[in-house]
Design an enzyme around this catalytic site. Structure first.
Site, PDB file in Angstrom:
ATOM      1  N   ASP A 158       7.311   3.964   2.371  1.00 46.95           N
ATOM      2  CA  ASP A 158       7.559   5.036   3.432  1.00 46.95           C
ATOM      3  C   ASP A 158       8.993   5.285   3.294  1.00 46.95           C
ATOM      4  O   ASP A 158       9.648   6.040   2.646  1.00 46.95           O
ATOM      5  CB  ASP A 158       6.918   4.934   4.800  1.00 46.95           C
ATOM      6  CG  ASP A 158       6.882   5.856   5.627  1.00 46.95           C
ATOM      7  OD1 ASP A 158       7.577   6.988   5.448  1.00 46.95           O
ATOM      8  OD2 ASP A 158       6.028   6.042   6.290  1.00 46.95           O
ATOM      9  N   ASP A 181       0.868  -1.218  -0.016  1.00 45.78           N
ATOM     10  CA  ASP A 181      -0.141  -0.169  -0.038  1.00 45.78           C
ATOM     11  C   ASP A 181       0.814   1.338   0.039  1.00 45.78           C
ATOM     12  O   ASP A 181       0.591   2.220  -0.678  1.00 45.78           O
ATOM     13  CB  ASP A 181      -1.067   0.106   1.398  1.00 45.78           C
ATOM     14  CG  ASP A 181      -0.352   0.019   2.429  1.00 45.78           C
ATOM     15  OD1 ASP A 181       0.812  -0.515   2.574  1.00 45.78           O
ATOM     16  OD2 ASP A 181      -0.971   0.184   3.692  1.00 45.78           O
ATOM     17  N   LYS A 214       5.687   7.610  -0.532  1.00 47.35           N
ATOM     18  CA  LYS A 214       5.761   8.947   0.343  1.00 47.35           C
ATOM     19  C   LYS A 214       6.833   9.813  -0.105  1.00 47.35           C
ATOM     20  O   LYS A 214       8.082   9.407  -0.075  1.00 47.35           O
ATOM     21  CB  LYS A 214       5.567   8.563   1.887  1.00 47.35           C
ATOM     22  CG  LYS A 214       5.308   9.892   2.390  1.00 47.35           C
ATOM     23  CD  LYS A 214       5.103   9.476   4.099  1.00 47.35           C
ATOM     24  CE  LYS A 214       3.584   9.297   4.567  1.00 47.35           C
ATOM     25  NZ  LYS A 214       3.311   9.363   5.907  1.00 47.35           N
ATOM     26  N   PHE A 248       0.355  12.529   7.542  1.00 46.67           N
ATOM     27  CA  PHE A 248      -0.174  11.452   7.786  1.00 46.67           C
ATOM     28  C   PHE A 248      -1.485  10.757   7.288  1.00 46.67           C
ATOM     29  O   PHE A 248      -2.537  11.611   7.299  1.00 46.67           O
ATOM     30  CB  PHE A 248      -0.603  11.532   9.345  1.00 46.67           C
ATOM     31  CG  PHE A 248      -0.405  10.253  10.240  1.00 46.67           C
ATOM     32  CD1 PHE A 248      -1.111   9.102   9.793  1.00 46.67           C
ATOM     33  CD2 PHE A 248       0.172  10.155  11.467  1.00 46.67           C
ATOM     34  CE1 PHE A 248      -1.173   8.055  10.457  1.00 46.67           C
ATOM     35  CE2 PHE A 248       0.278   9.080  12.076  1.00 46.67           C
ATOM     36  CZ  PHE A 248      -0.512   7.927  11.629  1.00 46.67           C
TER      37      PHE A 248
HETATM   38  C1  PRP Z   1       3.047  -0.226   6.547  1.00 45.64           C
HETATM   39  C2  PRP Z   1       3.088  -0.580   4.972  1.00 45.64           C
HETATM   40  C3  PRP Z   1       4.562  -1.071   4.574  1.00 45.64           C
HETATM   41  C4  PRP Z   1       5.241  -0.435   5.523  1.00 45.64           C
HETATM   42  C5  PRP Z   1       6.110   0.732   4.958  1.00 45.64           C
HETATM   43  O1  PRP Z   1       2.958  -1.640   7.178  1.00 45.64           O
HETATM   44  O2  PRP Z   1       1.998  -1.362   4.923  1.00 45.64           O
HETATM   45  O3  PRP Z   1       4.413  -2.503   4.831  1.00 45.64           O
HETATM   46  O4  PRP Z   1       4.647   0.034   6.730  1.00 45.64           O
HETATM   47  O5  PRP Z   1       6.868   1.393   5.718  1.00 45.64           O
HETATM   48  P1  PRP Z   1       8.545   1.532   5.365  1.00 45.64           P
HETATM   49  O6  PRP Z   1       8.442   1.760   3.901  1.00 45.64           O
HETATM   50  O7  PRP Z   1       9.205   2.636   6.035  1.00 45.64           O
HETATM   51  O8  PRP Z   1       9.211   0.105   5.492  1.00 45.64           O
HETATM   52  P2  PRP Z   1       2.531  -1.444   8.704  1.00 45.64           P
HETATM   53  O9  PRP Z   1       3.828  -2.030   9.281  1.00 45.64           O
HETATM   54  O10 PRP Z   1       2.031  -0.129   9.060  1.00 45.64           O
HETATM   55  O11 PRP Z   1       1.602  -2.483   8.852  1.00 45.64           O
HETATM   56  P3  PRP Z   1       0.225  -2.813   8.068  1.00 45.64           P
HETATM   57  O12 PRP Z   1       0.610  -3.207   6.787  1.00 45.64           O
HETATM   58  O13 PRP Z   1      -0.462  -4.008   8.758  1.00 45.64           O
HETATM   59  O14 PRP Z   1      -0.485  -1.483   8.119  1.00 45.64           O
END
Ligand code: PRP
Length: 182
Positions: free
Chosen positions: A105, A102, A133, A155
């Site tokens: 970041d 999704d 992002k 956010f």
């Molecule tokens: C979110 C998203 C990615 C990750 C991205 O997952 O789904 O897996 O963070 O962040 P990064 O690029 O800084 O590594 P999260 O850990 O929030 O779990 P979720 O998918 O259950 O929401």
């Protein structure tokens, strides 16, 4: 007219915007993987909404499987090490794999996952990220082959993206009001 959630200050991606993104990325994947029977790997939980739509926008044979990952503590997160909570059921040796997320970041989760899957002898591993992002002065460790859109460093919630597990069910992507998380 979309009803705005009271915790959301504005809509960043409307349902129409999302529909266009999904159609475009689905068409690109269809074109690139027509005879390759790709394995779509959705990373739980955030990617579940995007992948459900994307799958139906791919007009060629494909399969789907799921992984669940969890970051280790904050200190370790900066190293990009993630814990596999649920691994694939599918043997990916010789397969064309598309990892669907999704959001990118820091990019550490996707970078780690791509490296991990590449060690299993697949024919290829590419990444489809619904959003990236944009963070001033930061260069992510990985550039996805398929990108839905770039978003500002806010956010955001909705369309699978959560804050404390809420808001994943919003049909749009919106900016969360600061008073909700501060
Ligand atoms: C979110 C998203 C990615 C990750 C991205 O997952 O789904 O897996 O963070 O962040 P990064 O690029 O800084 O590594 P999260 O850990 O929030 O779990 P979720 O998918 O259950 O929401």
């Amino acid at each position: 007219m979309t009803k705005l959630h009271p915790d959301v200050s504005s809509i960043l991606l409307s349902e129409e915007d999302i529909h266009e993104i999904v159609a475009r990325v689905g068409a690109q994947i269809t074109e690139d993987y027509r005879d390759k029977n790709p394995l779509i790997v959705a990373v739980l939980r955030g990617a579940v909404v995007f992948v459900a739509d994307l799958l139906r926008a791919i007009d060629c044979p494909c399969e789907i499987d799921f992984m669940a990952v969890s970051s280790y503590g904050n200190d370790v997160k900066s190293s990009g090490v993630v814990r596999i909570m649920k691994d694939l059921n599918t043997n990916i040796e010789g397969r064309h794999v598309i990892v669907v997320e999704d959001i990118l970041d820091s990019g550490l989760t996707l970078s780690y996952l791509k490296d991990l899957l590449e060690q299993r002898g697949p024919a290829s591993v590419e990444v489809a990220a619904f959003t990236i992002k944009d963070i001033d002065g930061y260069e992510p460790p990985l550039t996805p082959r398929y990108v839905g859109c770039h978003i500002p460093n806010e956010f955001i919630v909705g369309y699978g993206l959560d804050y404390a597990e809420h808001y994943r069910n919003l049909p749009y992507v919106g900016i969360l009001k600061p008073e909700v998380y501060s």
